[in-house]
Design a protein around this motif. Structure first.
Motif, PDB file in Angstrom:
ATOM      1  N   GLU A  17       0.846  -1.204   0.000  1.00  0.00           N
ATOM      2  CA  GLU A  17       0.000   0.000   0.000  1.00  0.00           C
ATOM      3  C   GLU A  17       0.885   1.259   0.000  1.00  0.00           C
ATOM      4  OE1 GLU A  17      -3.212  -0.191  -0.391  1.00  0.00           O
ATOM      5  OE2 GLU A  17      -3.544  -2.309   0.048  1.00  0.00           O
ATOM      6  N   GLU A  50      -4.014   5.682  -0.820  1.00  0.00           N
ATOM      7  CA  GLU A  50      -3.176   4.490  -0.601  1.00  0.00           C
ATOM      8  C   GLU A  50      -2.415   4.593   0.717  1.00  0.00           C
ATOM      9  OE1 GLU A  50      -3.656   1.933  -2.192  1.00  0.00           O
ATOM     10  OE2 GLU A  50      -4.537   2.613  -4.052  1.00  0.00           O
ATOM     11  N   HIS A  53      -4.740   3.564   3.292  1.00  0.00           N
ATOM     12  CA  HIS A  53      -4.872   2.090   3.328  1.00  0.00           C
ATOM     13  C   HIS A  53      -3.720   1.472   4.115  1.00  0.00           C
ATOM     14  CE1 HIS A  53      -7.164   2.316  -0.772  1.00  0.00           C
ATOM     15  NE2 HIS A  53      -7.799   2.911   0.210  1.00  0.00           N
ATOM     16  N   GLU A  94      -3.299  -1.915  -9.869  1.00  0.00           N
ATOM     17  CA  GLU A  94      -4.482  -2.211  -9.034  1.00  0.00           C
ATOM     18  C   GLU A  94      -4.852  -3.698  -9.124  1.00  0.00           C
ATOM     19  OE1 GLU A  94      -5.981  -0.488  -6.747  1.00  0.00           O
ATOM     20  OE2 GLU A  94      -4.815   1.311  -7.128  1.00  0.00           O
ATOM     21  N   GLU A 130     -11.727   0.409  -7.007  1.00  0.00           N
ATOM     22  CA  GLU A 130     -10.561   1.056  -7.623  1.00  0.00           C
ATOM     23  C   GLU A 130     -10.225   0.461  -8.988  1.00  0.00           C
ATOM     24  OE1 GLU A 130      -7.267   1.512  -4.978  1.00  0.00           O
ATOM     25  OE2 GLU A 130      -8.357   3.026  -3.855  1.00  0.00           O
TER      26      GLU A 130
HETATM   27 FE1  OFO Z   1      -4.955   0.272  -1.679  1.00  0.00          FE
HETATM   28  O1  OFO Z   1      -6.283   0.441  -2.819  1.00  0.00           O
HETATM   29 FE2  OFO Z   1      -5.753   0.302  -4.578  1.00  0.00          FE
HETATM   30  O2  OFO Z   1      -4.190  -0.266  -4.537  1.00  0.00           O
END
Ligand code: OFO
Length: 172
Positions: A17, A50, A53, A94, A130
């Motif tokens: 992350e 991010e 996260h 992603e 995402e």
């Molecule tokens: Fe951490 O949400 Fe996308 O990579």
């Protein structure tokens, strides 16, 4: 109490992350340098998300009395040939993160750590949104091709785009 295996996997995810945050920050800088103000705003915001996260995982490990390893990050790539190529890389990134979250959930199930597995469901949903967002942006870019006026509007509108706004319009 976290098992060593779950704790190690969570720490790996912290690194992923944080690396994502740095990667998107580098993309934001490139976009800003190249005159895409809206795209850069979008990417600065994505980079912040991010980092959030990463912090959410840090807090969780501490809450469970585990050991957080604050990682070192490799220097992210800083040059891109076009906005299209940049978003292709973002989308692929992603997809890789989604896979990593899936593997983490798998480890929790094997270790019978249902608390962490439950905590990770937030990340499962977030990745769905995402990936959809990155795909939507890429599709728009492909449609615009070399249409300069479309690019002008795209750069203006993308600044306000978020994963949640995409999920709302796609009925997820
Ligand atoms: Fe951490 O949400 Fe996308 O990579």
């Amino acid at each position: 109490m976290l098992s060593t295996r779950v704790q190690d996997a969570l720490n790996e995810q912290i690194k992923m992350e944080g690396s994502s945050s740095n990667f998107y920050l580098s993309m934001a800088v490139w976009a800003e340098e190249n005159g895409y103000a809206g795209v850069s705003q979008f990417l600065y915001k994505h980079s912040d998300e991010e980092r959030f996260h990463m912090l959410k995982l840090v807090k969780y490990i501490n809450e469970r009395d585990g050991k957080v390893i604050v990682p070192a990050f490799d220097q992210p790539k800083s040059d891109f040939t076009s906005v299209k190529q940049l978003f292709e890389e973002l989308y692929q990134h992603e997809v890789a993160v989604t896979q990593s979250i899936g593997e983490l959930v798998g480890i929790c199930l094997e270790e019978k750590d249902f608390t962490t597995q439950n905590f990770l469901q937030w990340y499962v949903s977030e990745q769905l949104e995402e990936e959809a967002l990155a795909k939507t942006v890429l599709d728009k870019i492909k449609l615009m091709a070399d249409d300069k006026s479309a690019w002008y509007h795209f750069d203006r509108d993308i600044a306000g785009l978020t994963a949640t706004s995409i999920a709302d319009t796609s009925g997820q």
